[in-house]
Design an enzyme around this catalytic site. Structure first.
Site, PDB file in Angstrom:
ATOM      1  N   ASN A 273      45.266  21.158 -40.142  1.00 18.67           N
ATOM      2  CA  ASN A 273      43.919  21.513 -39.682  1.00 18.67           C
ATOM      3  C   ASN A 273      43.235  22.205 -40.857  1.00 18.67           C
ATOM      4  O   ASN A 273      43.517  23.361 -41.143  1.00 18.67           O
ATOM      5  CB  ASN A 273      44.018  22.452 -38.473  1.00 18.67           C
ATOM      6  CG  ASN A 273      42.660  22.987 -38.045  1.00 18.67           C
ATOM      7  OD1 ASN A 273      41.623  22.544 -38.546  1.00 18.67           O
ATOM      8  ND2 ASN A 273      42.661  23.930 -37.123  1.00 18.67           N
ATOM      9  N   TRP A 274      42.364  21.476 -41.509  1.00 16.96           N
ATOM     10  CA  TRP A 274      41.712  22.025 -42.708  1.00 16.96           C
ATOM     11  C   TRP A 274      40.697  23.110 -42.367  1.00 16.96           C
ATOM     12  O   TRP A 274      40.216  23.806 -43.245  1.00 16.96           O
ATOM     13  CB  TRP A 274      41.011  20.915 -43.488  1.00 16.96           C
ATOM     14  CG  TRP A 274      41.914  19.926 -44.153  1.00 16.96           C
ATOM     15  CD1 TRP A 274      43.282  19.830 -44.034  1.00 16.96           C
ATOM     16  CD2 TRP A 274      41.520  18.883 -45.063  1.00 16.96           C
ATOM     17  NE1 TRP A 274      43.749  18.799 -44.811  1.00 16.96           N
ATOM     18  CE2 TRP A 274      42.701  18.197 -45.453  1.00 16.96           C
ATOM     19  CE3 TRP A 274      40.292  18.460 -45.575  1.00 16.96           C
ATOM     20  CZ2 TRP A 274      42.670  17.113 -46.343  1.00 16.96           C
ATOM     21  CZ3 TRP A 274      40.261  17.384 -46.450  1.00 16.96           C
ATOM     22  CH2 TRP A 274      41.443  16.724 -46.832  1.00 16.96           C
ATOM     23  N   LYS A 275      40.315  23.208 -41.097  1.00 17.69           N
ATOM     24  CA  LYS A 275      39.264  24.148 -40.682  1.00 17.69           C
ATOM     25  C   LYS A 275      38.017  23.931 -41.548  1.00 17.69           C
ATOM     26  O   LYS A 275      37.757  22.796 -41.943  1.00 17.69           O
ATOM     27  CB  LYS A 275      39.793  25.589 -40.738  1.00 17.69           C
ATOM     28  CG  LYS A 275      41.122  25.726 -39.968  1.00 17.69           C
ATOM     29  CD  LYS A 275      41.573  27.126 -39.743  1.00 17.69           C
ATOM     30  CE  LYS A 275      42.869  27.117 -38.941  1.00 17.69           C
ATOM     31  NZ  LYS A 275      43.365  28.468 -38.650  1.00 17.69           N
TER      32      LYS A 275
ATOM     33  N   GLU B 282      49.514  27.693 -30.158  1.00 20.58           N
ATOM     34  CA  GLU B 282      49.160  28.505 -31.311  1.00 20.58           C
ATOM     35  C   GLU B 282      48.852  29.929 -30.857  1.00 20.58           C
ATOM     36  O   GLU B 282      47.713  30.229 -30.469  1.00 20.58           O
ATOM     37  CB  GLU B 282      47.921  27.932 -32.005  1.00 20.58           C
ATOM     38  CG  GLU B 282      48.107  26.527 -32.523  1.00 20.58           C
ATOM     39  CD  GLU B 282      47.140  26.208 -33.658  1.00 20.58           C
ATOM     40  OE1 GLU B 282      47.618  25.803 -34.719  1.00 20.58           O
ATOM     41  OE2 GLU B 282      45.928  26.399 -33.491  1.00 20.58           O
TER      42      GLU B 282
ATOM     43  N   SER C 100      50.822  30.272 -39.036  1.00 23.34           N
ATOM     44  CA  SER C 100      51.550  30.686 -40.238  1.00 23.34           C
ATOM     45  C   SER C 100      52.828  29.886 -40.498  1.00 23.34           C
ATOM     46  O   SER C 100      53.839  30.442 -40.914  1.00 23.34           O
ATOM     47  CB  SER C 100      51.844  32.194 -40.181  1.00 23.34           C
ATOM     48  OG  SER C 100      50.627  32.926 -40.110  1.00 23.34           O
TER      49      SER C 100
ATOM     50  N   HIS D  47      40.694  24.675 -30.052  1.00 22.85           N
ATOM     51  CA  HIS D  47      41.328  25.607 -31.002  1.00 22.85           C
ATOM     52  C   HIS D  47      40.893  27.037 -30.667  1.00 22.85           C
ATOM     53  O   HIS D  47      39.761  27.263 -30.252  1.00 22.85           O
ATOM     54  CB  HIS D  47      40.937  25.246 -32.434  1.00 22.85           C
ATOM     55  CG  HIS D  47      41.760  25.967 -33.444  1.00 22.85           C
ATOM     56  ND1 HIS D  47      41.515  27.267 -33.793  1.00 22.85           N
ATOM     57  CD2 HIS D  47      42.848  25.581 -34.147  1.00 22.85           C
ATOM     58  CE1 HIS D  47      42.431  27.648 -34.676  1.00 22.85           C
ATOM     59  NE2 HIS D  47      43.244  26.645 -34.922  1.00 22.85           N
TER      60      HIS D  47
ATOM     61  N   GLU E  61      39.998  29.386 -32.440  1.00 20.54           N
ATOM     62  CA  GLU E  61      38.791  29.838 -33.146  1.00 20.54           C
ATOM     63  C   GLU E  61      37.535  29.344 -32.436  1.00 20.54           C
ATOM     64  O   GLU E  61      36.517  30.034 -32.388  1.00 20.54           O
ATOM     65  CB  GLU E  61      38.841  29.356 -34.610  1.00 20.54           C
ATOM     66  CG  GLU E  61      39.871  30.157 -35.400  1.00 20.54           C
ATOM     67  CD  GLU E  61      40.534  29.408 -36.549  1.00 20.54           C
ATOM     68  OE1 GLU E  61      40.007  28.363 -36.980  1.00 20.54           O
ATOM     69  OE2 GLU E  61      41.595  29.875 -37.002  1.00 20.54           O
TER      70      GLU E  61
ATOM     71  N   GLY F 108      47.462  25.286 -40.616  1.00 28.66           N
ATOM     72  CA  GLY F 108      46.159  25.682 -41.153  1.00 28.66           C
ATOM     73  C   GLY F 108      46.217  25.836 -42.662  1.00 28.66           C
ATOM     74  O   GLY F 108      46.230  24.867 -43.407  1.00 28.66           O
ATOM     75  N   GLY F 109      46.279  27.081 -43.119  1.00 32.11           N
ATOM     76  CA  GLY F 109      46.210  27.400 -44.545  1.00 32.11           C
ATOM     77  C   GLY F 109      47.103  26.540 -45.423  1.00 32.11           C
ATOM     78  O   GLY F 109      46.675  26.055 -46.482  1.00 32.11           O
TER      79      GLY F 109
ATOM     80  N   GLY G 217      46.880  32.519 -39.283  1.00 29.55           N
ATOM     81  CA  GLY G 217      46.303  33.046 -40.517  1.00 29.55           C
ATOM     82  C   GLY G 217      46.693  34.489 -40.800  1.00 29.55           C
ATOM     83  O   GLY G 217      46.092  35.135 -41.652  1.00 29.55           O
TER      84      GLY G 217
HETATM   85  P1  13P Z   1      47.572  28.974 -40.118  1.00 27.42           P
HETATM   86  O1  13P Z   1      48.652  27.935 -40.393  1.00 27.42           O
HETATM   87  O2  13P Z   1      46.688  29.196 -41.294  1.00 27.42           O
HETATM   88  O3  13P Z   1      48.138  30.223 -39.536  1.00 27.42           O
HETATM   89  O4  13P Z   1      46.627  28.321 -38.998  1.00 27.42           O
HETATM   90  C1  13P Z   1      47.178  27.787 -37.866  1.00 27.42           C
HETATM   91  C2  13P Z   1      46.117  27.048 -37.148  1.00 27.42           C
HETATM   92  O5  13P Z   1      45.204  27.623 -36.612  1.00 27.42           O
HETATM   93  C3  13P Z   1      46.194  25.592 -37.130  1.00 27.42           C
HETATM   94  O6  13P Z   1      45.287  25.044 -36.227  1.00 27.42           O
END
Ligand code: 13P
Length: 253
Positions: A11-13, A168, A215, A96, A98, A236-237, A174
């Site tokens: 997930n590149w966000k 999640e 993470s 998600h 967020e 994510g990251g 993150g």
């Molecule tokens: P991180 O891997 O950066 O913690 O993010 C997880 C995430 O929200 C994937 O959708």
């Protein structure tokens, strides 16, 4: 021995310009080209879907989006429909944390989006997870259970079989704080899986993939993905760097 084929989805966000996206995709393709035991997906911003489609055509990496609107078309400035997305991708992230926390996503909108995506053949990756406060108050099972039940409400077995669930925990996203493999698997195995079995029958419920996100790194992926009910990850990251994402995919072998 698990029978569910694992999925690792990035997930590149809100990251990557067009040029940066092209570079990342070009880095991933040769590194991952021989992987056939893991489903690999990159979920890019809308603005990178076209380049992802182009660069990943004919490869083993699938494209996903990060959101959609449930209506087919109309006066919804800034929104994108399932019909529009299906020209570019096969998957779409829905709900998600967020989007729930910052953009007013609710269980009800998640449910509408799940139906809209499935109707056009897009496979939804439906995110659920509790906040730190809820976790500490012992409400994880209640909150996650409600999100699964409400988000997937009304689906028949055929539709449910095409859904991927991603657990999640908000406190792990993150933050560098990963749920322990046992903690995550407990929610997958004892909260989410029984609800899927109850809602859609044992065969469908057992076949649905439940990803873990929060993470995930090359160093902890293997242990997490090795758990009985963790069928891969939503990353994510670490999905923004070739070496890290490749390392995580390798953790699902
Ligand atoms: P991180 O891997 O950066 O913690 O993010 C997880 C995430 O929200 C994937 O959708």
């Amino acid at each position: 021995m698990k029978t569910r084929r694992p999925i690792v989805a990035g997930n590149w966000k809100m990251n990557k310009t067009l040029a940066e996206a092209g570079e990342l995709l070009e880095g991933l393709v040769p590194e991952l080209k021989d992987v056939d035991s893991v489903g690999i997906i990159v979920c890019t911003p809308y603005t990178n879907l076209a380049v992802a489609k182009e660069k990943l055509a004919g490869t083993n990496i699938k494209v996903g989006a990060q959101n959609l609107h449930w209506e087919k078309s109309g006066a919804f400035t800034g929104e994108v429909s399932a019909d529009m997305l299906k020209d570019f991708c096969e998957y779409v992230i829905i709900g998600h944390s967020e989007r729930r926390a910052m953009f007013g996503e609710t269980d009800e909108t998640v449910n509408k989006k799940v139906f809209a995506s499935l109707e056009v053949g897009l496979m939804p990756i439906v995110c659920v997870g509790e906040t730190l406060e809820e976790n500490e108050a012992g409400q994880t099972a209640e909150v996650v259970g409600r999100m699964v039940r409400e988000g997937l409400k009304g689906l028949d077995q055929e539709k449910a079989a095409r859904v991927v669930v991603a657990y999640e925990p908000v406190w792990a996203i993150g933050t560098g704080k990963t749920a322990t493999p046992e903690q995550a698997n407990d929610v997958h195995k004892n909260v989410i899986r029984p609800i899927l079995r109850e809602m859609f029958g044992e065969a469908v419920g057992d076949g649905m993939r439940i990803l873990y996100g929060g993470s995930v790194k090359p160093g902890n992926a293997k242990e997490l993905f090795g758990m009985s009910d963790i069928d891969g990850g939503l990353i994510g990251g670490a999905s923004l760097k070739v070496a890290d994402f490749v390392g995580i995919v390798e953790g699902a072998f």
